[in-house]
Enzyme design. Structure first.
Site, PDB file in Angstrom:
ATOM      1  N   CYS A  17      21.416 -11.979  24.078  1.00 35.53           N
ATOM      2  CA  CYS A  17      21.474 -12.791  22.863  1.00 35.53           C
ATOM      3  C   CYS A  17      21.677 -14.237  23.247  1.00 35.53           C
ATOM      4  CB  CYS A  17      22.663 -12.340  22.027  1.00 35.53           C
ATOM      5  SG  CYS A  17      22.835 -10.571  21.954  1.00 35.53           S
ATOM      6  N   ARG A  42      15.841 -15.909  23.416  1.00 36.33           N
ATOM      7  CA  ARG A  42      16.720 -14.942  24.079  1.00 36.33           C
ATOM      8  C   ARG A  42      16.956 -13.706  23.223  1.00 36.33           C
ATOM      9  NH1 ARG A  42      19.824 -17.695  28.084  1.00 36.33           N
ATOM     10  NH2 ARG A  42      21.290 -15.974  28.018  1.00 36.33           N
ATOM     11  N   TRP A  89      20.023  -9.822  20.038  1.00 37.14           N
ATOM     12  CA  TRP A  89      19.061  -8.787  20.414  1.00 37.14           C
ATOM     13  C   TRP A  89      19.827  -7.480  20.456  1.00 37.14           C
ATOM     14  CZ3 TRP A  89      14.385  -8.867  19.567  1.00 37.14           C
ATOM     15  CH2 TRP A  89      13.639  -7.775  19.945  1.00 37.14           C
ATOM     16  N   ASN A 115      27.688 -11.926  23.884  1.00 32.73           N
ATOM     17  CA  ASN A 115      26.428 -11.571  24.557  1.00 32.73           C
ATOM     18  C   ASN A 115      26.791 -10.664  25.725  1.00 32.73           C
ATOM     19  OD1 ASN A 115      24.026 -11.410  25.931  1.00 32.73           O
ATOM     20  ND2 ASN A 115      24.251 -13.420  26.888  1.00 32.73           N
ATOM     21  N   GLY A 116      26.272  -9.460  25.733  1.00 30.57           N
ATOM     22  CA  GLY A 116      26.604  -8.531  26.824  1.00 30.57           C
ATOM     23  C   GLY A 116      26.844  -7.137  26.274  1.00 30.57           C
ATOM     24  N   GLU A 485       0.317  -7.910  37.718  1.00 27.09           N
ATOM     25  CA  GLU A 485       0.842  -8.996  36.878  1.00 27.09           C
ATOM     26  C   GLU A 485      -0.074  -9.241  35.678  1.00 27.09           C
ATOM     27  OE1 GLU A 485       3.089 -12.212  35.358  1.00 27.09           O
ATOM     28  OE2 GLU A 485       3.517 -10.333  36.421  1.00 27.09           O
ATOM     29  N   LYS A 489       1.182  -8.964  31.794  1.00 26.50           N
ATOM     30  CA  LYS A 489       1.027 -10.043  30.806  1.00 26.50           C
ATOM     31  C   LYS A 489       0.391  -9.498  29.526  1.00 26.50           C
ATOM     32  CE  LYS A 489       3.360 -12.376  31.875  1.00 26.50           C
ATOM     33  NZ  LYS A 489       4.108 -12.109  33.067  1.00 26.50           N
ATOM     34  N   GLU A 492       2.828  -7.176  27.681  1.00 25.77           N
ATOM     35  CA  GLU A 492       3.978  -7.883  27.087  1.00 25.77           C
ATOM     36  C   GLU A 492       3.640  -8.577  25.768  1.00 25.77           C
ATOM     37  OE1 GLU A 492       6.981 -10.146  29.557  1.00 25.77           O
ATOM     38  OE2 GLU A 492       5.139 -10.361  30.716  1.00 25.77           O
ATOM     39  N   HIS A 508      -8.461   8.393  43.011  1.00 26.71           N
ATOM     40  CA  HIS A 508      -7.454   9.441  43.240  1.00 26.71           C
ATOM     41  C   HIS A 508      -6.749   9.803  41.933  1.00 26.71           C
ATOM     42  CE1 HIS A 508      -8.172   8.867  47.482  1.00 26.71           C
ATOM     43  NE2 HIS A 508      -7.996   7.574  47.303  1.00 26.71           N
ATOM     44  N   LYS A 607      13.874 -13.177  26.987  1.00 25.05           N
ATOM     45  CA  LYS A 607      13.477 -13.954  28.158  1.00 25.05           C
ATOM     46  C   LYS A 607      14.068 -13.453  29.458  1.00 25.05           C
ATOM     47  CE  LYS A 607      11.388 -16.913  30.573  1.00 25.05           C
ATOM     48  NZ  LYS A 607      10.026 -16.586  30.901  1.00 25.05           N
TER      49      LYS A 607
HETATM   50  C1  AGP Z   1       7.942 -11.398  32.572  1.00 26.92           C
HETATM   51  O1  AGP Z   1       6.978 -11.968  31.802  1.00 26.92           O
HETATM   52  C2  AGP Z   1       9.103 -10.906  31.857  1.00 26.92           C
HETATM   53  N1  AGP Z   1       9.721 -11.871  31.075  1.00 26.92           N
HETATM   54  C3  AGP Z   1      10.081 -10.136  32.737  1.00 26.92           C
HETATM   55  O2  AGP Z   1       9.387  -9.096  33.364  1.00 26.92           O
HETATM   56  C4  AGP Z   1      10.774 -10.980  33.810  1.00 26.92           C
HETATM   57  O3  AGP Z   1       9.885 -11.326  34.810  1.00 26.92           O
HETATM   58  C5  AGP Z   1      11.915 -10.158  34.417  1.00 26.92           C
HETATM   59  O4  AGP Z   1      12.814  -9.837  33.389  1.00 26.92           O
HETATM   60  C6  AGP Z   1      12.615 -10.911  35.538  1.00 26.92           C
HETATM   61  O5  AGP Z   1      13.174 -12.078  35.059  1.00 26.92           O
HETATM   62  P1  AGP Z   1      13.720 -13.170  36.093  1.00 26.92           P
HETATM   63  O6  AGP Z   1      12.574 -13.676  36.894  1.00 26.92           O
HETATM   64  O7  AGP Z   1      14.325 -14.226  35.221  1.00 26.92           O
HETATM   65  O8  AGP Z   1      14.750 -12.494  36.946  1.00 26.92           O
END
Ligand code: AGP
Length: 612
Positions: A17, A42, A89, A115-116, A485, A489, A492, A508, A607
């Site tokens: 959060c 966040r 969140w 937050n946590g 990657e 993307k 996500e 395979h 994030k």
């Molecule tokens: C990637 O687009 C995501 N936001 C997520 O996979 C991110 O890369 C992952 O949580 C790692 O975050 P960091 O690089 O801040 O440690």
């Protein structure tokens, strides 16, 4: 309704959060609202504020994104200059108004934002209910307010210290009371900073929420308690001993956290990459040496372990190819969430590299804290973040703030930093600096700029994918992680199922998925395996699959096989991930945007993941 069946192993979902607090001379509500907007990346399922007025606390909460609570506050009168706020969140308890923060105690005279994750909240809840407390929400966080109430004798700081001694888990916490004009803030595991202004103090989950007011910040360490009053702030450890907070000057400008005319932060950050890759290189590529300051002896390193999560794990995989090829040092790469709980075979001449954009990802931090008997190095973007303060040495990306939840510019800067690290090890171990690769590396920002000029063409191709259900991404060698990657993307931001695979692995198993509905993105670059990838493309075409080729070589066979071709500049294999990823980032962005998705705040994501 066709259910896509997923097999779930026992997984606990936790996220994070944004917290903001202020005590000063200005009206607090506008400051809390602008802070929440900055922190919305966040977490964005509900929000709330608590302000202190006439020795009473006033809490206003609303389910949904920040604009919902902003509408609710519109037209209300406030006189207060002290307040805390939160954008949530959900971890424990559905996203709704009752579970939104701030939470208060039974009297309504204590209020908290958290937050946590409190791992022993069930036990504490039972204890508090036995003592007559009424817990109103489903959250773990609310019990903190009642614990503070239990110990409160008109000294908020003291009550907070006694309460956190009973908490197991992680927290970034800000607390207020009706009878004292102060904010008490404390962290354990989740990030929390103080913003130091003229006659005003801010508390926030990260600096982006305060830099329009001050560039002076103090990063709180675990179990440090800050008490903010009209006279400023004091810092103590959990034993009550006073501490001097180290003030760090934030170099970012407000512009850097604005969209600059782009529709989304993700698109802005994709287009920033010529500049951000250049920033990562700046001052580090000398004609005779690679200037990175790592306090370890590269000559004795006999194995490197790289660990990270998500996109950072993908760049780490590329790091393995680079360091093994350029510097000849064996490299192991592991998901941090797995590595931290495995038995670690680590020797004194090993090096643990942790890669993290935010520098706060709990699993990566957890893996770092597991390893005690070898040197550690961090590749991190956020200056002053927890990981950057706990490694022995590090490389900052200098990519600037990355606001879009889907990481883009951090990825290319991480790969650039890993290329620098590989070149550094080679130079230090053999005395040889690969001048040709250095010269080519300096051209990469320009090459990326050239590629970005194809954005409209890539948008046209994206129009054909908006209805796709599944997409496969295939690459080989150093471009296999680029395929991973590219798939991440797309997943996500567009919610379309996608998988990255080594192209040759397809036969395979995954080849069974190929039919006329399946799109397959191939990364095919000149080099020793060019023909091999051509035959993989023929295998897909033979089963009716639709092919998108990211290609650096004009080729008639590819022209016949591929439905869409995106030409990219031909560079050395080591540098090709920095080029091939650009069209994949744009493809994912345009598919999501064309499907009307809020690309910067994709569902179920936040994030950086600061809890396990
Ligand atoms: C990637 O687009 C995501 N936001 C997520 O996979 C991110 O890369 C992952 O949580 C790692 O975050 P960091 O690089 O801040 O440690």
């Amino acid at each position: 309704m066709k259910f896509e069946v997923f097999v779930f192993l026992i997984i606990k979902y936790n996220y994070m959060c944004g917290i903001i607090g202020y005590l000063g001379k200005k009206p607090v509500v506008p400051i809390l609202l602008s802070g929440l907007k900055r922190l919305e990346y966040r977490g964005y399922d509900s929000a709330g504020i608590c302000i202190r007025e006439n020795d009473a606390l006033r809490i206003i909460k609303k389910e949904g994104p920040i604009k919902m609570i902003e509408a609710k506050l519109n037209g209300l009168q406030f006189t207060s200059q002290t307040g805390i706020a939160h954008t949530r969140w959900a971890t424990h308890g559905r996203p709704n108004e009752i579970n939104a923060h701030p939470h208060s105690d039974c009297t309504g005279k204590i209020s908290i934002v958290h937050n946590g994750i409190i791992e022993n909240f069930q036990a504490l809840k039972k204890l508090l209910e036995r003592e007559g407390h009424t817990i109103k929400s489903e959250t773990d966080s609310e019990i903190i307010a009642h614990l503070i109430e239990k110990f409160y004798t008109n000294n908020l700081e003291e009550a907070v210290v006694r309460a956190i001694k009973l908490l197991e888990g992680t927290f970034g916490l800000a607390v207020m009371s009706a009878s004292e004009n102060k904010i008490v803030a404390v962290r354990r595991g989740s990030p929390l900073i103080l913003g130091i202004g003229e006659g005003e103090i801010f508390v926030a989950s990260d600096a982006s929420a305060v830099i329009e007011y001050t560039q002076q910040v103090v990063y709180l360490k675990d179990n440090e308690i800050a008490t903010i009053t009209e006279n400023g702030y004091s810092l103590k450890n959990i034993n009550g001993e006073s501490l001097n907070g180290e003030i760090t000057e934030i170099k970012w400008t407000v512009d850097e956290i604005e969209k600059d005319g782009f529709k989304h932060f993700m698109l802005k950050e994709i287009f920033e990459q010529p500049k951000t890759v250049a920033n990562t290189l700046r001052g580090r590529l000398g004609s005779r040496e690679i200037k990175i300051s790592v306090n370890l002896n590269p000559k004795i390193i006999d194995k490197i372990i790289i660990t990270a999560c998500g996109t950072s794990w993908h760049s780490s995989l590329i790091g393995k190819y680079l360091i093994e090829k350029i510097a000849g040092i064996p490299v192991e790469v592991d998901y941090a969430s797995e590595y931290r709980y495995r038995s670690h075979i680590v020797g004194p001449n090993n090096l643990l590299v942790v890669v993290s954009q935010s520098g706060e990802t709990a699993d990566t931090l957890g893996a770092l804290r597991e390893i005690k008997n070898c040197e550690t190095l961090g590749i991190v973007n956020i200056v002053g973040s927890t990981i950057s303060r706990e490694v022995n040495s590090g490389i900052y990306l200098h990519a600037g703030p990355e606001i879009g939840v889907a990481s883009t510019k951090a990825f290319t800067s991480q790969v650039t930093a890993l290329i620098l690290l590989a070149l550094y090890f080679k130079k230090e171990r053999t005395g040889i600096l690969d001048q040709e690769l250095v010269a080519e590396l300096l051209m990469i920002p320009e090459e990326i700029q050239g590629l970005l000029n194809q954005a409209d063409k890539i948008k046209e191709i994206a129009k054909n994918l908006t209805a796709a259900k599944n997409i496969l991404y295939l690459g080989r060698g150093i471009n296999f992680p680029v395929a991973l990657e590219g798939a991440l993307k797309l997943k996500e931001v567009s919610y379309i199922h996608a998988e990255g695979y080594p192209a040759a692995e397809m036969k395979h198993g995954p080849i069974a998925l190929i039919d006329e509905n399946m799109f397959v993105v191939f990364i095919i670059n000149h080099g020793p395996i060019f023909e091999k990838i051509i035959s993989n493309m023929q295998e897909v075409k033979a089963r009716g699959g639709k092919i998108i080729a990211i290609c650096d070589l004009e080729n008639d066979v590819i022209k016949k096989l591929a439905d869409y071709i995106i030409m990219v500049p031909a560079v050395s294999e080591e540098l090709s991930p920095l080029i091939n990823i650009i069209p994949l980032q744009l493809l994912a962005y345009y598919v999501a945007d064309l499907n009307g998705i809020n690309v910067d705040k994709p569902r179920n994501l936040a994030k950086s993941v600061t809890v396990e």
